[in-house]
Design a protein around this motif. Structure first.
Motif, PDB file in Angstrom:
ATOM      1  N   ASN A 139       0.826  -1.212   0.000  1.00 19.70           N
ATOM      2  CA  ASN A 139       0.000   0.000   0.000  1.00 19.70           C
ATOM      3  C   ASN A 139       0.858   1.260   0.000  1.00 19.70           C
ATOM      4  O   ASN A 139       0.526   2.255  -0.654  1.00 19.70           O
ATOM      5  CB  ASN A 139      -0.943  -0.003   1.198  1.00 19.70           C
ATOM      6  N   LEU A 140       1.975   1.209   0.718  1.00 21.70           N
ATOM      7  CA  LEU A 140       2.900   2.343   0.694  1.00 21.70           C
ATOM      8  C   LEU A 140       3.505   2.520  -0.692  1.00 21.70           C
ATOM      9  O   LEU A 140       3.706   3.650  -1.151  1.00 21.70           O
ATOM     10  CB  LEU A 140       4.016   2.133   1.721  1.00 21.70           C
ATOM     11  N   GLU A 141       3.794   1.406  -1.376  1.00 21.41           N
ATOM     12  CA  GLU A 141       4.341   1.514  -2.728  1.00 21.41           C
ATOM     13  C   GLU A 141       3.315   2.121  -3.690  1.00 21.41           C
ATOM     14  O   GLU A 141       3.661   2.937  -4.543  1.00 21.41           O
ATOM     15  CB  GLU A 141       4.792   0.152  -3.256  1.00 21.41           C
ATOM     16  N   ILE A 142       2.059   1.729  -3.541  1.00 18.32           N
ATOM     17  CA  ILE A 142       1.002   2.299  -4.379  1.00 18.32           C
ATOM     18  C   ILE A 142       0.921   3.813  -4.171  1.00 18.32           C
ATOM     19  O   ILE A 142       0.856   4.591  -5.126  1.00 18.32           O
ATOM     20  CB  ILE A 142      -0.353   1.634  -4.068  1.00 18.32           C
TER      21      ILE A 142
ATOM     22  N   PRO B 226      -2.469   5.694   8.810  1.00 14.74           N
ATOM     23  CA  PRO B 226      -1.216   6.236   8.295  1.00 14.74           C
ATOM     24  C   PRO B 226      -0.505   7.168   9.282  1.00 14.74           C
ATOM     25  O   PRO B 226      -1.122   8.022   9.914  1.00 14.74           O
ATOM     26  CB  PRO B 226      -1.654   7.006   7.045  1.00 14.74           C
ATOM     27  N   PHE B 227       0.810   6.970   9.407  1.00 14.83           N
ATOM     28  CA  PHE B 227       1.689   7.942  10.059  1.00 14.83           C
ATOM     29  C   PHE B 227       2.935   7.985   9.193  1.00 14.83           C
ATOM     30  O   PHE B 227       3.885   7.226   9.402  1.00 14.83           O
ATOM     31  CB  PHE B 227       2.018   7.546  11.495  1.00 14.83           C
TER      32      PHE B 227
ATOM     33  N   ALA C 161      10.832   4.056  11.876  1.00 15.72           N
ATOM     34  CA  ALA C 161      10.353   3.524  10.590  1.00 15.72           C
ATOM     35  C   ALA C 161      10.182   2.010  10.682  1.00 15.72           C
ATOM     36  O   ALA C 161      11.112   1.289  11.050  1.00 15.72           O
ATOM     37  CB  ALA C 161      11.334   3.878   9.488  1.00 15.72           C
ATOM     38  N   LEU C 162       9.002   1.539  10.332  1.00 18.92           N
ATOM     39  CA  LEU C 162       8.695   0.110  10.399  1.00 18.92           C
ATOM     40  C   LEU C 162       8.450  -0.511   9.027  1.00 18.92           C
ATOM     41  O   LEU C 162       8.772  -1.684   8.812  1.00 18.92           O
ATOM     42  CB  LEU C 162       7.463  -0.127  11.282  1.00 18.92           C
ATOM     43  N   GLU C 163       7.869   0.260   8.126  1.00 23.41           N
ATOM     44  CA  GLU C 163       7.538  -0.259   6.797  1.00 23.41           C
ATOM     45  C   GLU C 163       7.840   0.812   5.754  1.00 23.41           C
ATOM     46  O   GLU C 163       7.837   2.008   6.054  1.00 23.41           O
ATOM     47  CB  GLU C 163       6.071  -0.680   6.726  1.00 23.41           C
ATOM     48  N   LEU C 164       8.060   0.349   4.519  1.00 20.30           N
ATOM     49  CA  LEU C 164       8.461   1.274   3.445  1.00 20.30           C
ATOM     50  C   LEU C 164       7.870   0.841   2.122  1.00 20.30           C
ATOM     51  O   LEU C 164       7.780  -0.351   1.815  1.00 20.30           O
ATOM     52  CB  LEU C 164       9.997   1.291   3.335  1.00 20.30           C
TER      53      LEU C 164
ATOM     54  N   TRP D 223       5.635   5.057  10.240  1.00 20.32           N
ATOM     55  CA  TRP D 223       6.279   5.152  11.553  1.00 20.32           C
ATOM     56  C   TRP D 223       5.361   4.635  12.658  1.00 20.32           C
ATOM     57  O   TRP D 223       4.132   4.688  12.544  1.00 20.32           O
ATOM     58  CB  TRP D 223       6.632   6.609  11.850  1.00 20.32           C
ATOM     59  N   PHE D 224       5.958   4.126  13.711  1.00 20.15           N
ATOM     60  CA  PHE D 224       5.345   3.828  15.003  1.00 20.15           C
ATOM     61  C   PHE D 224       4.475   2.581  15.036  1.00 20.15           C
ATOM     62  O   PHE D 224       4.589   1.764  15.945  1.00 20.15           O
ATOM     63  CB  PHE D 224       4.528   5.015  15.521  1.00 20.15           C
ATOM     64  N   TYR D 225       3.585   2.416  14.058  1.00 20.77           N
ATOM     65  CA  TYR D 225       2.642   1.299  14.087  1.00 20.77           C
ATOM     66  C   TYR D 225       2.659   0.564  12.751  1.00 20.77           C
ATOM     67  O   TYR D 225       2.728   1.193  11.694  1.00 20.77           O
ATOM     68  CB  TYR D 225       1.211   1.794  14.349  1.00 20.77           C
ATOM     69  N   LEU D 226       2.564  -0.764  12.798  1.00 26.87           N
ATOM     70  CA  LEU D 226       2.441  -1.527  11.568  1.00 26.87           C
ATOM     71  C   LEU D 226       1.138  -1.159  10.871  1.00 26.87           C
ATOM     72  O   LEU D 226       0.123  -0.873  11.516  1.00 26.87           O
ATOM     73  CB  LEU D 226       2.470  -3.027  11.856  1.00 26.87           C
ATOM     74  N   ILE D 227       1.172  -1.189   9.572  1.00 26.68           N
ATOM     75  CA  ILE D 227       0.036  -0.734   8.777  1.00 26.68           C
ATOM     76  C   ILE D 227      -1.172  -1.664   8.890  1.00 26.68           C
ATOM     77  O   ILE D 227      -1.048  -2.887   8.868  1.00 26.68           O
ATOM     78  CB  ILE D 227       0.461  -0.590   7.301  1.00 26.68           C
TER      79      ILE D 227
END
Length: 213
Positions: free
Chosen positions: A84-87, A126-127, A169-172, A195-199
Motif C-alpha cells: 500500500n505504501l508503494e502504491i 497512516p503515520f 520507521a517500520l515499513e516502506l 512510523w510507530f505502528y504496523l500498517i
C-alpha cells in the motif's frame, strides 16, 4: 508527519516519452525471497533501462533494498516492504511528473498530504514520513546505477537520511516515475515510510504500479 524533499533540476515538461513493461520480472512475492544481501545477485538489476519498456516494480525494489542496506550498515533494524505504501508512493511520483509540480503537497485537493494519499491507497492508520527527489537519468543507467544515484542523494541530505535511518520507521514503499523534460530524462522518486505502528489496510482505491503481478 515528517516530510523532506530534494530538488536538483526543474525544466518545463514537454512530453512523456516512456512507457512501462506490461509484465515485470519482479513479483510482489519476491520481497519474501530476497533481502538487502542476496538481492545484489539478481542479473536484472544490472540491465540498462529501456525507456520504452521500464520495469517499475524492479526499480522500486532496487531502491527499497538499497535503503535497507544503508540501515544495515549502521546496525539499524531492517524495515519491511508494504504494497500500500508503494502504491501511494508511485502515484505521487507519477502525478508530480505529469502535473508539473514538486512538493509533498499535491495539486489534487483530495491527495494534498501524504496521509491523504496513504488513505486512498488503503492504509487506515497512516503515520507517514516522506522523502521525494528529482534526479537526472543517464541513457546508460542500469536499474542498479539509477537506484544508487537516488539513494545516495537522499543519504547526503540530513533530512532524508534521518527518515531513512529512523528507529521509528517500520515499513516502506518506494515509487518512481521517469519523464522526459526538454532533451533530458528525469526520475521523480517518493519514499513513504510508516512510523510507530504496523500498517492496517483495506483494498486500495488507487492504481497499482504498472507491471505488478
Amino acid at each position: 508527519m515528517k516530510k523532506v524533499l530534494l530538488l536538483f533540476f526543474a525544466w518545463p515538461i514537454l512530453f512523456i516519452g516512456q512507457t512501462s513493461t506490461k509484465n515485470s520480472s519482479w513479483k510482489k512475492q519476491s520481497y519474501e525471497k530476497y533481502n538487502h544481501v542476496n538481492f545484489s545477485k539478481l542479473e536484472e538489476i544490472n540491465q540498462t533501462i529501456n525507456f520504452n519498456k521500464i520495469d517499475y516494480p524492479l526499480l522500486h525494489a532496487t531502491i527499497f533494498f538499497l535503503t535497507n542496506k544503508e540501515r544495515a550498515k549502521r546496525k539499524k533494524e531492517i524495515i519491511s516492504w508494504n504494497k500500500n505504501l508503494e502504491i501511494a508512493a508511485f502515484n505521487h511520483s507519477k502525478m508530480m511528473a505529469e502535473l508539473k509540480f514538486f512538493s509533498h503537497s499535491s495539486k489534487i485537493k483530495k491527495r494534498k498530504e501524504p496521509e491523504d494519499r496513504a488513505k486512498i491507497a488503503g492504509i487506515t492508520n497512516p503515520f507517514i514520513a516522506e522523502n521525494i527527489a528529482k534526479t537526472p537519468v543517464d541513457s546508460q543507467d542500469t536499474y542498479l546505477s539509477l537506484s544508487k544515484k537516488i539513494v545516495t542523494q537522499w543519504m547526503k541530505s540530513p533530512g532524508h537520511k534521518s527518515n531513512i535511518l529512523s528507529k521509528d520507521a517500520l515499513e516502506l514503499g518506494v515509487g518512481v516515475f521517469i519523464i522526459k523534460e526538454k532533451e533530458f530524462n528525469y526520475v521523480y522518486s517518493t519514499q513513504n515510510f510508516q512510523w510507530f505502528y504496523l500498517i492496517e489496510s483495506t483494498a486500495s482505491k488507487d492504481s497499482s504500479p504498472p507491471g505488478w503481478k
